[in-house]
Write an enzyme that holds these catalytic residues in place. Structure first.
Site, short mmCIF file in Angstrom:
data_model
loop_
_atom_site.label_atom_id
_atom_site.label_comp_id
_atom_site.label_asym_id
_atom_site.label_seq_id
_atom_site.Cartn_x
_atom_site.Cartn_y
_atom_site.Cartn_z
N LYS A 52 0.85 -1.20 0.00
CA LYS A 52 0.00 0.00 0.00
C LYS A 52 0.88 1.25 0.00
CE LYS A 52 -3.79 -2.55 1.95
NZ LYS A 52 -4.54 -3.03 3.11
N GLN A 96 -5.03 -1.87 9.23
CA GLN A 96 -4.80 -3.17 8.60
C GLN A 96 -5.43 -4.28 9.46
OE1 GLN A 96 -3.32 -3.68 5.50
NE2 GLN A 96 -4.06 -5.75 5.81
N ASP A 119 -11.43 2.00 3.15
CA ASP A 119 -11.66 0.55 2.97
C ASP A 119 -13.13 0.26 2.67
OD1 ASP A 119 -9.45 -1.12 3.00
OD2 ASP A 119 -9.30 -1.17 5.20
#
Ligand code: NDP
Length: 279
Positions: A52, A96, A119
């Site tokens: 990322k 995460q 997300d």
């Protein structure tokens, strides 16, 4: 011979388009910024977080890394999220997953401001998708839609079958196909006659988490087959939920593993960050 849907090429196109948008924003004095929080040092998470960061660098997005110890309490993590929610220079926040067991994942997802939820996991984002309002969409299913559109595959009016009903793939995937005017059927572990249902599909999206489970006997000739699964087989080779060797000869179009859906997830995360930066 099926059309091979190349996720590497399509994700690269998307990243290059985003790079231009980010440069234009910079010219207006705006720097897009993503904060990535990793709790503990699970090796798989470290790889994902690293990828990322690399994508951010490529596109020109500033990334803030919060690599915090495994013992961090839920309260401490919520404190960091609260600070980032209030920071106007931060446009996207990503924790995460999975987080260590002593931290309640749901509380963490709910704490991220929906305006920074790149997300697309916050209940407000999920709700917005289901009632057709603007909001961030979970990256993997959003990537599948891009693969279909950019490969010239019509969704409107088509029989779409999604195998899997998880919150991050199956459910949002179904909502997105519906938004694109597909006729959508969702299958799961209790579905009766899975083969028969799958054989109706013009577009079959497979997100089961079972290596090579879907072979040619589940697929209508000429169908588009999208394989979301990712596994390592007994020879340490990457494979999907679809038995590619069996399905490719009869499919109209198919995504390989690796190089199909996989690269799209990060590209769509970057897309969400840029959108957050433009708000
Ligand atoms: P989950 O395990 O959360 O969900 C699997 C779904 O498949 C469930 O809804 C389950 O049904 C259903 N299922 C399981 N077995 C069967 C069966 N025999 N017949 C029919 N349905 C079945 O997985 P995810 O959605 O998180 O992920 C799916 C796959 O996609 C995994 O391989 C994962 O690694 C991969 N993945 C890839 C990503 C990428 O970037 N390429 C991102 C995310 C995931 P039920 O609900 O009834 O249990």
């Amino acid at each position: 011979m099926a059309q091979i849907i190349d996720g590497k090429v399509i994700s690269q196109q998307i990243k290059d388009e985003l790079k231009e948008k980010v440069a234009a924003l910079k010219n207006e004095g705006k720097e897009v910024c993503l904060a990535v929080i990793q709790v503990g040092n699970d090796p798989a998470s470290t790889v994902y977080v690293g990828n990322k960061k690399k994508a951010c660098e490529y596109i020109g997005i500033k990334s803030l890394a919060y690599e915090i110890p495994e013992e961090t309490t839920e309260e401490e993590l919520l404190g960091i999220i609260d600070k980032l929610n209030k920071d106007d220079t931060v446009h996207g926040i990503l924790v995460q997953l999975p987080v260590p067991k002593h931290i309640n994942e749901e509380n963490i997802i709910n704490a991220i401001s929906p305006t920074k939820d790149v997300d697309g996991f916050h209940p407000a984002s999920v709700g917005a998708l289901s009632i057709g309002q603007k909001g961030f969409v979970s990256c993997t299913p959003a990537g599948v839609i891009q693969l279909l559109k950019r490969s010239g595959i019509e969704i409107s009016g088509k029989e779409c079958v999604v195998i899997g009903r998880s919150n991050i793939v199956g459910k949002p995937m179904s909502m997105l196909l519906l938004r694109e005017n597909g006729t959508v059927t969702i299958c799961h572990s209790r579905t009766k006659d899975l083969k028969e249902v799958c054989k109706r599909a013009d577009i079959l999206v497979v997100a089961i988490g079972k290596p090579r489970m879907i072979d040619a006997s589940y697929v209508k000739e000429g169908a588009t087959v999208i394989d979301v699964g990712i596994h390592r087989d007994e020879n340490n080779k990457l494979c999907g939920d679809v038995d590619y060797a069996s399905v490719e000869p009869i499919a109209g179009a198919i995504t390989p593993v690796p190089g199909g859906v996989g690269p799209m997830t990060i590209a769509m995360l970057m897309n969400n960050c840029v959108e957050a930066g433009m708000n």
